[in-house]
Design a protein around this motif. Structure first.
Motif, mmCIF file in Angstrom:
data_model
loop_
_atom_site.group_PDB
_atom_site.id
_atom_site.type_symbol
_atom_site.label_atom_id
_atom_site.label_comp_id
_atom_site.label_asym_id
_atom_site.label_seq_id
_atom_site.Cartn_x
_atom_site.Cartn_y
_atom_site.Cartn_z
ATOM 1 N N VAL A 226 14.338 -2.428 69.611
ATOM 2 C CA VAL A 226 14.267 -1.664 70.857
ATOM 3 C C VAL A 226 15.527 -0.828 70.954
ATOM 4 O O VAL A 226 16.642 -1.325 70.748
ATOM 5 C CB VAL A 226 14.145 -2.582 72.089
ATOM 6 N N GLU A 227 15.339 0.439 71.285
ATOM 7 C CA GLU A 227 16.444 1.381 71.398
ATOM 8 C C GLU A 227 16.512 1.875 72.838
ATOM 9 O O GLU A 227 15.526 2.366 73.381
ATOM 10 C CB GLU A 227 16.227 2.553 70.435
ATOM 11 N N LEU A 228 17.679 1.749 73.472
ATOM 12 C CA LEU A 228 17.890 2.210 74.842
ATOM 13 C C LEU A 228 18.758 3.453 74.804
ATOM 14 O O LEU A 228 19.889 3.418 74.320
ATOM 15 C CB LEU A 228 18.566 1.120 75.679
ATOM 16 N N GLU A 229 18.228 4.542 75.323
ATOM 17 C CA GLU A 229 18.950 5.814 75.341
ATOM 18 C C GLU A 229 19.883 5.845 76.551
ATOM 19 O O GLU A 229 19.472 6.115 77.676
ATOM 20 C CB GLU A 229 17.960 6.977 75.390
ATOM 21 N N VAL A 230 21.159 5.551 76.329
ATOM 22 C CA VAL A 230 22.146 5.581 77.406
ATOM 23 C C VAL A 230 22.368 7.004 77.881
ATOM 24 O O VAL A 230 22.499 7.289 79.067
ATOM 25 C CB VAL A 230 23.459 4.936 76.940
ATOM 26 N N SER A 231 22.445 7.944 76.961
ATOM 27 C CA SER A 231 22.531 9.367 77.244
ATOM 28 C C SER A 231 21.873 10.095 76.071
ATOM 29 O O SER A 231 21.358 9.467 75.141
ATOM 30 C CB SER A 231 23.991 9.803 77.426
#
Length: 281
Positions: A226-231
């Protein structure tokens, strides 16, 4: 010689004139009343200016012919009241928000990860009996460094170097398991900052004491993450992969001959990666 009226003649004349006037007023038509009333009004003192202003401010009475309300028919008043009622509020049209099209941007993506290798089975490298029962290739943890190319679509292609300090049952002073891998990820666009992905790859390994290369082999892996796009330029992620490793036979530092083995690991990573924009399509 002057003629004097007899005494009492003047009062009698006044009484006779009053009687004539009263009889004339009684016999006069209604117009005479109006004339008398106008005469009385003209002889009455004028009202002060303030009183006239107050009367004008109060407006005409309902029964006054000059009143605008009296001139309007009841039906017309009802129509005006109906037209004066506020209209019902108009419900706004519900428009479903549409997600904007994705930015067709390509990136160079690179970063680091904390890695853990959990040994499921060391295979022939660690037999379950005999003098080689002490396992020289156990679980461990370390660091991974990677970089790659993120396409405008859902694909990522890159490479990684990882080293982990493995549990060698004190047969090695510092057993380092090193990997050099080619990787790919498939990241479907689901419209959220957190997005799942599938990963796979192939690579080579070396293993030995204190960064040495006493044995080597090849590996393949596949997993999910799972990849969370912080910015737009930074992402956090976690991943889990299954990694079988083929190791060639070798002689360890204790002088024991290790057989060729297929070791199996489950790898976990907590990664931080940044992006550099290369261009737009």
């Amino acid at each position: 010689m002057r003629l004097r009226p007899p005494p009492g003649a003047l009062p009698a004349a006044v009484l006779a004139a009053g009687a004539l006037l009263s009889s004339a007023a009684a016999a006069a038509p209604p117009d005479g009343d109006a004339r008398i009333e106008r005469a009385l009004r003209s002889s009455a003192p004028e009202a002060p200016a303030g009183a006239a202003t107050e009367g004008a401010a109060d407006g005409p009475a309902d029964g006054d012919p000059a009143s605008p309300a009296a001139d309007v028919a009841p039906d017309a008043q009802g129509d005006e009241a109906a037209s004066a009622e506020p209209l019902p509020p108009v419900k706004p049209r519900v428009r479903f928000a549409t997600r904007p099209p994705p930015l067709h941007v390509e990136y160079a993506q690179y970063g680091v990860a904390l890695a853990a290798e959990i040994s499921l089975d060391a295979g022939a490298a660690c037999p379950r009996s005999g003098p080689l029962y002490a396992c020289i290739l156990g679980s461990g943890g370390g660091l991974a460094i990677r970089s790659g190319y993120r396409s405008p679509g859902p694909w990522y292609f890159g490479g990684a170097y990882q080293f982990t300090k493995m549990d060698s049952s004190n047969l090695y002073r510092l057993g380092i398991f090193q990997q050099l891998r080619a990787e790919m990820r498939y990241l479907p666009d689901i419209g959220y900052r957190a997005a799942p992905y599938f990963s796979a790859g192939i690579g080579g390994v070396i293993y030995g004491n204190e960064w040495g290369a006493e044995t080597g082999g090849a590996l393949i892996f596949g997993g999910v993450g799972v990849e969370l796009e912080v910015s737009r330029r930074a992402v956090l992620g976690v991943s889990c992969v299954y990694r079988p490793v083929l190791l060639a036979g070798w002689k360890d530092t204790a002088g024991y001959q290790r057989a060729t083995a297929i070791a199996q690991f489950v790898g976990f990573e907590l990664l931080l990666e940044v992006r550099t924009e290369l261009g737009r399509r």
